[in-house]
Design an enzyme around this catalytic site. Sequence first.
Site, mmCIF file in Angstrom:
data_model
loop_
_atom_site.group_PDB
_atom_site.id
_atom_site.type_symbol
_atom_site.label_atom_id
_atom_site.label_comp_id
_atom_site.label_asym_id
_atom_site.label_seq_id
_atom_site.Cartn_x
_atom_site.Cartn_y
_atom_site.Cartn_z
ATOM 1 N NE ARG A 1 -21.121 -3.180 5.327
ATOM 2 C CZ ARG A 1 -19.859 -3.092 4.914
ATOM 3 N NH1 ARG A 1 -19.411 -3.911 3.990
ATOM 4 N NH2 ARG A 1 -19.034 -2.207 5.412
ATOM 5 C CE LYS B 1 -4.305 1.639 2.069
ATOM 6 N NZ LYS B 1 -5.305 1.426 3.141
ATOM 7 C CD GLU C 1 -19.425 -3.478 8.638
ATOM 8 O OE1 GLU C 1 -18.573 -2.616 8.368
ATOM 9 O OE2 GLU C 1 -19.554 -4.541 7.996
#
Length: 640
Positions: free
Chosen positions: A406, A288, A378
């Site tokens: 969600r 990254k 979640e």
Amino acid sequence: MLIEPGELLAKINSPDDLKKLDQTQLVQLCDELRHFIIDNVSVYGGHFGASLGVVELTVALHYVFNTPKDQLVWDVGHQAYGHKILTGRRDIFHTNRVYKGMSGFPKRKESEYDTFGVGHSSTSISAAVGMAVASKYKGDDEQQHVAIIGDGAMTGGLAFEGMNHAGVSNSNILIILNDNCMSIDPNVGALKDYLTDITTSHTYNKVKDEVWNLLGKISKFGPSARDVVAKVENGIKSALLSQSNLFESLNLRYFGPVDGHDINHLVSVLDDLKDIKGPKILHCVTTKGKGYGPAEKGNKTTWHAPGKFDKVTGEIRKKVHETPQPPKYQDVFGHTLVELAEKNDKITGITPAMPSGSSMNIMMEAMPDRAFDVGIAEQHAVTFSAGQATQGLIPFCNIYSTFMQRAFDQVIHDVCIQDLPVVFCLDRAGFAGADGPTHHGAYDIAYMRCIPNMIVSAPMNEAELRNLMYTAQLPREGKAFTIRYPRGQGVMPEWKTPMEEIEIGTGRKIKDGEDVAILTIGHIGNYAVEACEKLEKEGLNPAHYDMRFVKPLDEKMLHEVFKKYKKVVTVEDGCLMGGFGSAIIEFMAENNYSAQVKRLGIPDAIIEHGEQIELQKECGFDPDGIAEAVISMTEGVLTK
């Protein structure tokens, strides 16, 4: 100022132009693409590290596959800047995430190359399987479908559901696992450890490379040879690295890991894989922030979306204020939670992969045994919290409003039906800003207030947030407790006030007035204060009530309002359908009151991206919009 692209990038307006390049030119193109992203984000802001990490992969995918006929699904959309630049949006890239400009995420309405809208995570595999099965149904066996999923997104349960179906779908789907050990914060969990084992196994990687090259030559001798290749390949994987069975037990042929920054090798591998039918997964290891020193070597969380920065020094530009500024609501939450937990040993903290974004990292550092990052999951976060609550703990489950959607089923079945005292702290309620419609917290008032055994509240300022958090951890008969607050700063530089219990279901009268009453919920009440100041200069004198609770409503206060006022304005930074204003009208009807009520909030429409105040103005509940609503209702009643 417009950023000039490099020599090769300037000629690429579509993947067709990319395919005209000789493969030897791809290294230069990757370098130009990476610098174009760096130059633009340093000047205009935006997400950063994720797209730098997939530059080579992006170029290779569009070079090898026949996009847009072959379909790419990015997961999550933070990775897709290079994809957008190569697919005709280079010259508008400077409008990225700006009001009325280009979206920061793949968006179907924006380009035929954006095959699936991706703002939340873990959706790519399910979407790509759906696309692949549809192509097979239509008789198109040649169309390719590629899901590019980050290793953080792979921790989401939906990704595993998608893989489970992909393995039996017998469809042409390639899952590319972009493994950089990061989502926004560092990844956690067993999957991270498993991937680390694969990428660091020197024996496996050395033998894998040698055998892959050998078997690639053997397979050219025909179908029977390919059967032998498959058996030998699987045997090697099982013998050297038993964990590889995680994917292959799902009937996904596993390839890799490969270096995600070796463009030529990526082109070669993808060219081979597109000829292999059926479901398969390529494990691609990337870094990254690749190619920009401060992002590559520095704090990966900081460089996920650093805002504007000095490209040369890497210094992130921050506004300098002469006077003390109010803190962010998320930081008030983080510090207050630790303050409460120090006095109440039953309190725990839970977040699904957003410790820095929600400031749960403050408790994780202070009390690592009582604060939990459960990954991008979640649903698990809510039921995990419910499990703790059954054992007498008081879990503060902090989830962005948009991501809580969600876990709606778990809120109902695992928390509220069982009447468990879980505290839901919903960050980013209301407009999220430049992240746009996938991140706006527009619906939580409506979907939380309809659930039995649920308290729904919103603080107008930092002191009220502290008081609500204090109240939520006190003993009570069951009932989940929702506290919603917006992204960004509050209004109180001196925010660390003594905490007091608030009687549940009580509001506050901010100011008395004549003829019109403004009822607000949450931070947006500060806009009403500003509107009232403007209206007083116009000779108008509306009353203002901060309701604090959507459920239960302060019925005593509402009886006072409707007995005195025949004109009422409600203001909320949530959806009007089923929201706070609807709750007020329901009360009015049930108690046989008659009044003119004007509701201000988010309309029944998808609101795009932009600064929060720009979007609030568009929807008519900025300070001027509130003032205008009062003026329109009082015309002919009050005089200037």
